[in-house]
Design an enzyme around this catalytic site. Sequence first.
Site, PDB file in Angstrom:
ATOM      1  N   GLY A   1       0.832  -1.205   0.000  1.00 23.00           N
ATOM      2  CA  GLY A   1       0.000   0.000   0.000  1.00 23.00           C
ATOM      3  C   GLY A   1       0.851   1.232   0.000  1.00 23.00           C
TER       4      GLY A   1
ATOM      5  CB  VAL B   1      -0.302  -2.523   5.035  1.00 28.48           C
ATOM      6  CG1 VAL B   1      -1.311  -2.570   6.171  1.00 28.48           C
ATOM      7  CG2 VAL B   1      -0.074  -1.094   4.582  1.00 28.48           C
TER       8      VAL B   1
ATOM      9  N   GLY C   1       4.796   1.670   1.452  1.00 32.30           N
ATOM     10  CA  GLY C   1       5.276   0.638   2.345  1.00 32.30           C
ATOM     11  C   GLY C   1       4.293  -0.499   2.467  1.00 32.30           C
TER      12      GLY C   1
ATOM     13  CG  ASP D   1      -6.222  12.717  -1.223  1.00 33.33           C
ATOM     14  OD1 ASP D   1      -7.002  13.084  -2.120  1.00 33.33           O
ATOM     15  OD2 ASP D   1      -5.572  11.651  -1.276  1.00 33.33           O
TER      16      ASP D   1
END
Length: 688
Positions: free
Chosen positions: A78, A83, A81, A191
């Site tokens: 994801g 997850v 990096g 965002d």
Amino acid sequence: MRHAPDRWGQVCPGTVRQPGELRRKRRVPCPVRSTFGPHPWSAYRSTPVVPAFREGGVVVHPGEKVGKYRLTNGPVEGGRGAVWFAVDTELARSVVLKRARLENSGPGAFEELLAEARALAKFSHPHVVTLYDAVRTGRDKRATFWLVMEHVRGGSLDAPVKLAPQHAAAIGAQIADALAALHAKGLVHCDVKPGNIVLTEEHVAKLADFGAAHRVDSSATITPNGPLSLTPAYAAPEAFHGAPERASDVFSLGVTLYVLTTGTPPLRGPGHVVRQEAISPHIGPLSALVTAMTHTDPRARPTAAAAHQALADLAGLAGGARDLATLPLGMITKLLPDPPGGPTLPSPPRLLPPAVLRRNPLLAFGALGVAALAVAVPLLLLSLSDGDGAEAQAAPSPSSPSATDPAFLGEPRTADPCALLDGRGFDAYEATELDRHQGNFNRCDVLLLEGNDDVVDVRVELDADELPEGEKSRTTGRVTVVEPAVERDRCERALAVTGARDSSLRITVAAREPDQVRQHLCDTAEIATRYAVKVLNDGEVPRRDGVFAANSLAHQDACTLLDVAALAKVPGVDAGDPDAGFGHWACQWKSTTADIEVDLQFDQGRAPSGKDTERTKVGDRSAVVLPDYDGAGSCRIEVVHRAYMGPDRMEGTERVALTAKGDGLKGSVPCALAKDLARSVVASLPPA
């Protein structure tokens, strides 16, 4: 929506097609080679989940401990990096761990990260995903940095479901409350969108993914702002100029409310402003507030605190907060299943980073891991059809969220059409070759080669339409296949997943050199169809292997490039009622009073050339004009937006292709109209 077929271009294998150029024999031999080996095609598969995973030079296994956290399942790729699911062995709670990819592994890197983590961890809010901890394992080059986050189990709102206005208001009130608290700390999220809103099992909304966050107060954190990242469909006009402010989040929340109730973003005009006259009446009591929240002038928008109060009032008056809790999560979110304690998760579709790569260490972590998981893991337990597709399987149980999940395409602009097309299996031909740079961004082609000629084109296109009528249809697993009537030089198959609304895909097999065809076109189409059916029965369409360039047309909404004033030149056209294509990479307007149609779509590859093309300028942009491109009474003009270097260092261009056509257009009228509309398009385009 359907568009005119391309005209085939003459190029050697490995080059980019020229859709507008008439075919002719090559004068020089071209190298014959197949690009279908393990290395290019492995990129289109989901990243496999394996018992051991290498992180920063260290092999990580399920069951290992990272500090006090025991890894139970993963990894899921994801953003920047990997997850992992994990368990806090001291507090016995489920958490999510994400490796933070820092620019270096020196001793100061973790201290900087830890300071950022502490700053955000101090920020506690019931509607913000919580960062619990930051952990370092190993030393020097073997050092690995992990961020520990809240595991939100309900899933994200990145699901194509239209909520009632009071339900959207209930969610919006909670997120506005979180934004008001963030803004008080000098942080702008930058965002806000449905994919970054997750719900707990108790239907509490939380804001996730701070990877694009921007500081407007210097005291908020200790590191400088990185390059701004945004999602174009939700970003405020000022954010496109690199100047976000608190009101930018309010704008994005207004767009989010609009999407949650209508299913699509509001139409925009030049300068990325929302066209207020085109606001849909379907948002009902939210209309006045959404109009204010998406105002062009940031100073005219309500504050996040004011928006919170207004939304809470709307939800309370309509009973939205109470009614929201009665909706099954599977109806409104992409569910995140609980991780099992033993074996690793099935392989999820690979994720992409946002439209612009992020480098801000505040935040390359945020709550991205949680949001990524919420989006990435749907549809993992579906059965595959058998290898040759000969027998149909029973559909999944209707009680399963995956049985009727309409989101098999996931986020349209990151769905990879090439993942649905395999170059292997076409043994009747000498070689095969992948072409990603032909036509619109929703398309992928495999060329079937004989000697120096690409004889047949096998094309996959992701479509925003429902299945067409056909002579035959069949169902394999959860995929329905329709067979339209066969034409002399082409054979098509249309596919859709059970429960999917207004989305399908089309496989087209077309003869480029009819006299060299080695296999019936429909037999070739069946080979491609069996592979696509297998992928679709396996779950969500895999994600693209990389992001689009920051200045690519792929980030634009085709329906916003022509405004009311421009379309007023076409009699009978309602500018507020366009037919948007897949990913909003195409748009169509039809007159209600005359047989006139305006089509606008994006194209890539080499610009058309030949004796039938007219080179010109539209504003400061190069363009080509193609009279009678789609028959008499039509004219197509292709405006170059930007040049790029494609595979094998071949130059290509991205273009806006506009076609005006209709029985009511005669002589030079179609091209005059197309050129006039193209000038309005150029005025709406961002710098190349």
